[in-house]
Design a protein around this motif. Structure first.
Motif, PDB file in Angstrom:
ATOM      1  N   LYS A 179       0.838  -1.197   0.000  1.00 59.40           N
ATOM      2  CA  LYS A 179       0.000   0.000   0.000  1.00 59.40           C
ATOM      3  C   LYS A 179       0.873   1.247   0.000  1.00 59.40           C
ATOM      4  O   LYS A 179       1.933   1.279   0.613  1.00 59.40           O
ATOM      5  CB  LYS A 179      -0.941   0.018   1.208  1.00 59.40           C
ATOM      6  N   GLY A 180       0.401   2.303  -0.683  1.00 58.18           N
ATOM      7  CA  GLY A 180       1.084   3.591  -0.678  1.00 58.18           C
ATOM      8  C   GLY A 180       2.185   3.674  -1.711  1.00 58.18           C
ATOM      9  O   GLY A 180       2.322   2.813  -2.585  1.00 58.18           O
ATOM     10  N   ASN A 181       2.969   4.718  -1.586  1.00 55.13           N
ATOM     11  CA  ASN A 181       4.020   4.968  -2.585  1.00 55.13           C
ATOM     12  C   ASN A 181       5.118   3.920  -2.582  1.00 55.13           C
ATOM     13  O   ASN A 181       5.885   3.815  -3.536  1.00 55.13           O
ATOM     14  CB  ASN A 181       4.628   6.360  -2.355  1.00 55.13           C
ATOM     15  N   SER A 182       5.220   3.167  -1.489  1.00 54.74           N
ATOM     16  CA  SER A 182       6.262   2.134  -1.422  1.00 54.74           C
ATOM     17  C   SER A 182       5.782   0.797  -1.977  1.00 54.74           C
ATOM     18  O   SER A 182       6.509  -0.193  -1.921  1.00 54.74           O
ATOM     19  CB  SER A 182       6.716   1.939   0.028  1.00 54.74           C
ATOM     20  N   THR A 183       4.569   0.748  -2.520  1.00 51.29           N
ATOM     21  CA  THR A 183       4.001  -0.511  -3.003  1.00 51.29           C
ATOM     22  C   THR A 183       4.940  -1.214  -3.976  1.00 51.29           C
ATOM     23  O   THR A 183       5.454  -0.615  -4.913  1.00 51.29           O
ATOM     24  CB  THR A 183       2.649  -0.261  -3.697  1.00 51.29           C
ATOM     25  N   GLY A 184       5.130  -2.513  -3.734  1.00 51.48           N
ATOM     26  CA  GLY A 184       5.962  -3.306  -4.629  1.00 51.48           C
ATOM     27  C   GLY A 184       7.394  -3.461  -4.204  1.00 51.48           C
ATOM     28  O   GLY A 184       8.174  -4.126  -4.897  1.00 51.48           O
ATOM     29  N   ARG A 185       7.771  -2.897  -3.066  1.00 54.09           N
ATOM     30  CA  ARG A 185       9.115  -3.172  -2.562  1.00 54.09           C
ATOM     31  C   ARG A 185       9.187  -4.627  -2.115  1.00 54.09           C
ATOM     32  O   ARG A 185       8.240  -5.169  -1.565  1.00 54.09           O
ATOM     33  CB  ARG A 185       9.456  -2.261  -1.381  1.00 54.09           C
ATOM     34  N   VAL A 186      10.332  -5.228  -2.338  1.00 51.67           N
ATOM     35  CA  VAL A 186      10.503  -6.650  -2.037  1.00 51.67           C
ATOM     36  C   VAL A 186      11.751  -6.843  -1.187  1.00 51.67           C
ATOM     37  O   VAL A 186      12.807  -6.274  -1.472  1.00 51.67           O
ATOM     38  CB  VAL A 186      10.629  -7.480  -3.330  1.00 51.67           C
ATOM     39  N   ALA A 187      11.620  -7.623  -0.127  1.00 55.77           N
ATOM     40  CA  ALA A 187      12.770  -7.989   0.698  1.00 55.77           C
ATOM     41  C   ALA A 187      12.615  -9.454   1.090  1.00 55.77           C
ATOM     42  O   ALA A 187      11.581 -10.077   0.821  1.00 55.77           O
ATOM     43  CB  ALA A 187      12.867  -7.092   1.933  1.00 55.77           C
ATOM     44  N   PHE A 188      13.634  -9.995   1.757  1.00 57.86           N
ATOM     45  CA  PHE A 188      13.643 -11.408   2.085  1.00 57.86           C
ATOM     46  C   PHE A 188      14.013 -11.599   3.537  1.00 57.86           C
ATOM     47  O   PHE A 188      14.805 -10.840   4.102  1.00 57.86           O
ATOM     48  CB  PHE A 188      14.638 -12.159   1.197  1.00 57.86           C
ATOM     49  N   VAL A 189      13.449 -12.621   4.144  1.00 52.42           N
ATOM     50  CA  VAL A 189      13.723 -12.936   5.542  1.00 52.42           C
ATOM     51  C   VAL A 189      14.873 -13.935   5.596  1.00 52.42           C
ATOM     52  O   VAL A 189      14.814 -15.000   4.975  1.00 52.42           O
ATOM     53  CB  VAL A 189      12.477 -13.530   6.229  1.00 52.42           C
ATOM     54  N   THR A 190      15.909 -13.577   6.339  1.00 55.84           N
ATOM     55  CA  THR A 190      17.065 -14.468   6.500  1.00 55.84           C
ATOM     56  C   THR A 190      17.066 -15.069   7.900  1.00 55.84           C
ATOM     57  O   THR A 190      16.388 -14.580   8.813  1.00 55.84           O
ATOM     58  CB  THR A 190      18.376 -13.703   6.268  1.00 55.84           C
ATOM     59  N   GLY A 191      17.840 -16.119   8.054  1.00 54.29           N
ATOM     60  CA  GLY A 191      17.831 -16.857   9.305  1.00 54.29           C
ATOM     61  C   GLY A 191      18.342 -16.084  10.502  1.00 54.29           C
ATOM     62  O   GLY A 191      17.973 -16.402  11.640  1.00 54.29           O
ATOM     63  N   HIS A 192      19.192 -15.076  10.278  1.00 54.35           N
ATOM     64  CA  HIS A 192      19.766 -14.354  11.418  1.00 54.35           C
ATOM     65  C   HIS A 192      18.878 -13.216  11.908  1.00 54.35           C
ATOM     66  O   HIS A 192      19.182 -12.576  12.919  1.00 54.35           O
ATOM     67  CB  HIS A 192      21.145 -13.798  11.037  1.00 54.35           C
ATOM     68  N   MET A 193      17.774 -12.932  11.209  1.00 52.14           N
ATOM     69  CA  MET A 193      16.912 -11.809  11.596  1.00 52.14           C
ATOM     70  C   MET A 193      16.153 -12.136  12.881  1.00 52.14           C
ATOM     71  O   MET A 193      15.817 -13.298  13.131  1.00 52.14           O
ATOM     72  CB  MET A 193      15.911 -11.487  10.485  1.00 52.14           C
ATOM     73  N   PRO A 194      15.848 -11.108  13.690  1.00 49.62           N
ATOM     74  CA  PRO A 194      15.035 -11.353  14.887  1.00 49.62           C
ATOM     75  C   PRO A 194      13.613 -11.739  14.494  1.00 49.62           C
ATOM     76  O   PRO A 194      13.156 -11.437  13.391  1.00 49.62           O
ATOM     77  CB  PRO A 194      15.059  -9.990  15.604  1.00 49.62           C
ATOM     78  N   ALA A 195      12.912 -12.401  15.387  1.00 49.32           N
ATOM     79  CA  ALA A 195      11.532 -12.787  15.122  1.00 49.32           C
ATOM     80  C   ALA A 195      10.657 -11.542  14.979  1.00 49.32           C
ATOM     81  O   ALA A 195      10.782 -10.592  15.758  1.00 49.32           O
ATOM     82  CB  ALA A 195      11.011 -13.677  16.250  1.00 49.32           C
ATOM     83  N   PHE A 196       9.779 -11.539  13.992  1.00 48.57           N
ATOM     84  CA  PHE A 196       8.882 -10.390  13.828  1.00 48.57           C
ATOM     85  C   PHE A 196       7.559 -10.828  13.211  1.00 48.57           C
ATOM     86  O   PHE A 196       7.431 -11.898  12.611  1.00 48.57           O
ATOM     87  CB  PHE A 196       9.527  -9.285  12.997  1.00 48.57           C
ATOM     88  N   VAL A 197       6.560  -9.951  13.391  1.00 46.63           N
ATOM     89  CA  VAL A 197       5.206 -10.186  12.903  1.00 46.63           C
ATOM     90  C   VAL A 197       4.921  -9.183  11.796  1.00 46.63           C
ATOM     91  O   VAL A 197       5.250  -8.002  11.921  1.00 46.63           O
ATOM     92  CB  VAL A 197       4.175 -10.022  14.040  1.00 46.63           C
TER      93      VAL A 197
END
Length: 426
Positions: A68-86
């Protein structure tokens, strides 16, 4: 996907009384950049219980899409070292439901392809409202799937590049932490001077380094400072050049222009999707790799710019100095950033900001030039390595974004791609 092997879900609709604690991270779309997920300043839940969020809690390998919004379509990936998030409601996650049909690494690679970006752009423009991607839109996506063995090879190559880029970012985080700790100990807390004044050997340094510091304090309007040092405001030893209203400087042509560096570009670290401005600006308003930029309005940040040449937009300072080296004015400005953010947060405007007087009021004890030069041999290389790593990460990202779509389309064979990768990383 018609084969039903791709799970696409949205985020959790958090209530106000669920947030404000020290539990799981609640990731909003603003923290998803074009290159990575930024966890600086994230909100947190009260609870640490991951079970209540079901599939809306991130898993390693997820593809994350802003919806949603002007940032629509940004793509990132979750890696194993990232903290847990919702995930928040303005984020979607994509997961393979069949390891035998859709390789998760290939899915991440495919999300950078022209096939994906063209579909996403068409969907986000399907409404007269602000750009928006519904779950039903996303579930109409069509993915061209090569044989699984080919998917795996493409995915593994993409993962190898992403891992290399991620390692560079992690290294930079470590280098930054070390540089900040040294700067605070030496120039804010005066730990070596205090130790010598008390007849102790300064910790964590050799005798030659310790000898660079005085062994006594003197009084100043700032309070006690090391003997021979002076109290200076930030703008007395560094130049904070404000950017231009670049809509007044249109590009010369489709071929001759500079990308406009705004706060969004500073946060993302690149100029993807940036506006364009004249390529004939005065040299001081052109930003180059390694320049220090400080956004003094909205989202206050201080960063080394490593996104290529661009035009300095208003609300950004380009910081430079003839009196002190880059590492010193960078660290000095960063030291005051929490206080500047506090000032901006209390501004009675829609966009908080600081004023030039706050730069003058931000005072620090400045050592003699020869002492700064000598100590720069310890801190300076850490930050120069940071810049080098960021530039290498940019090169690897460009290589990834060039090779992988050609692999997916069949225009490039895997051995050729591996050869190009080995040549670039040798």
């Amino acid at each position: 996907m018609e084969q039903g092997v791709l799970e696409i879900g949205d985020g959790y609709r958090a209530k106000n009384d669920e947030l404000g604690g020290s539990g799981l991270i609640f990731l909003r779309a603003g923290h998803v950049t074009d290159t990575h997920i930024d966890f600086d300043g994230v909100e947190r839940f009260v609870t640490l219980d991951a079970k209540r969020f079901g599939p809306k809690i991130a898993r390693a390998g997820d593809v994350v899409v802003t919806t949603k919004g002007n940032s629509t379509g940004r793509v990132a990936f979750v890696t194993g070292h990232m903290p847990a998030f919702v995930y928040s409601p303005h984020l979607s996650y994509w997961r393979s439901k069949s390891d035998a049909v859709l390789h998760q690494g290939f899915l991440r690679t495919w999300s950078r392809s022209n096939e994906f970006s063209a579909q996403l752009a068409a969907m986000s423009r399907s409404t007269d409202m602000a750009p928006y991607l519904s779950l039903s839109d996303q579930r109409r996506l069509r993915i061209t799937l090569p044989p699984f063995a080919v998917q795996r090879c493409i995915g593994e190559l993409g993962d190898a590049l992403d891992d290399r880029i991620d390692l560079l970012r992690q290294t930079n985080t470590t280098l930054e932490s070390i540089a900040q700790a040294l700067f605070k100990s030496w120039f804010i807390d005066f730990d070596p001077v205090r130790a010598k004044a008390e007849g102790r050997e300064p910790e964590g340094m050799g005798a030659e380094t310790a000898a660079l510091f005085p062994d006594a304090f003197e009084e100043s309007a700032f309070g006690e400072i090391p003997r021979g040092w002076t109290v200076r405001g930030l703008d007395s030893f560094a130049n904070y050049l404000n950017g231009l209203a670049l809509q007044k400087f249109p590009p010369e042509s489709e071929q001759e222009y500079l990308p406009v560096i705004k706060i969004a570009q500073l946060r993302a670290g690149n100029t993807a999707g940036a506006d364009r401005a004249s390529a004939r600006l005065k040299p001081e308003y052109v930003v180059h790799d390694g320049d220090v930029l400080f956004s003094w309005s909205g989202s206050l940040e201080v960063e080394f710019w490593c996104g290529g040449d661009g035009a300095l937009n208003q609300h950004l300072f380009k910081v430079s100095s003839k009196d002190v080296p880059k590492w010193f004015y960078y660290q000095a400005t960063r030291h005051f950033l929490p206080g500047f953010r506090e000032i901006a947060a209390h501004k009675a405007t829609t966009m908080g900001h600081i004023q030039r007087m706050h730069l003058t009021e931000a005072r620090i004890a400045l050592p003699p030039a020869d002492l700064i030069g000598a100590l720069g041999e310890f801190i300076g290389p850490l930050l120069e390595r940071r810049i080098t790593n960021s530039l290498l990460a940019r090169e690897l990202a460009a290589l990834r974004d060039t090779l992988l779509p050609r692999l997916i389309s069949g225009k490039l064979r895997l051995p050729e791609a591996e050869a190009q990768l080995n040549e670039a990383t040798a």
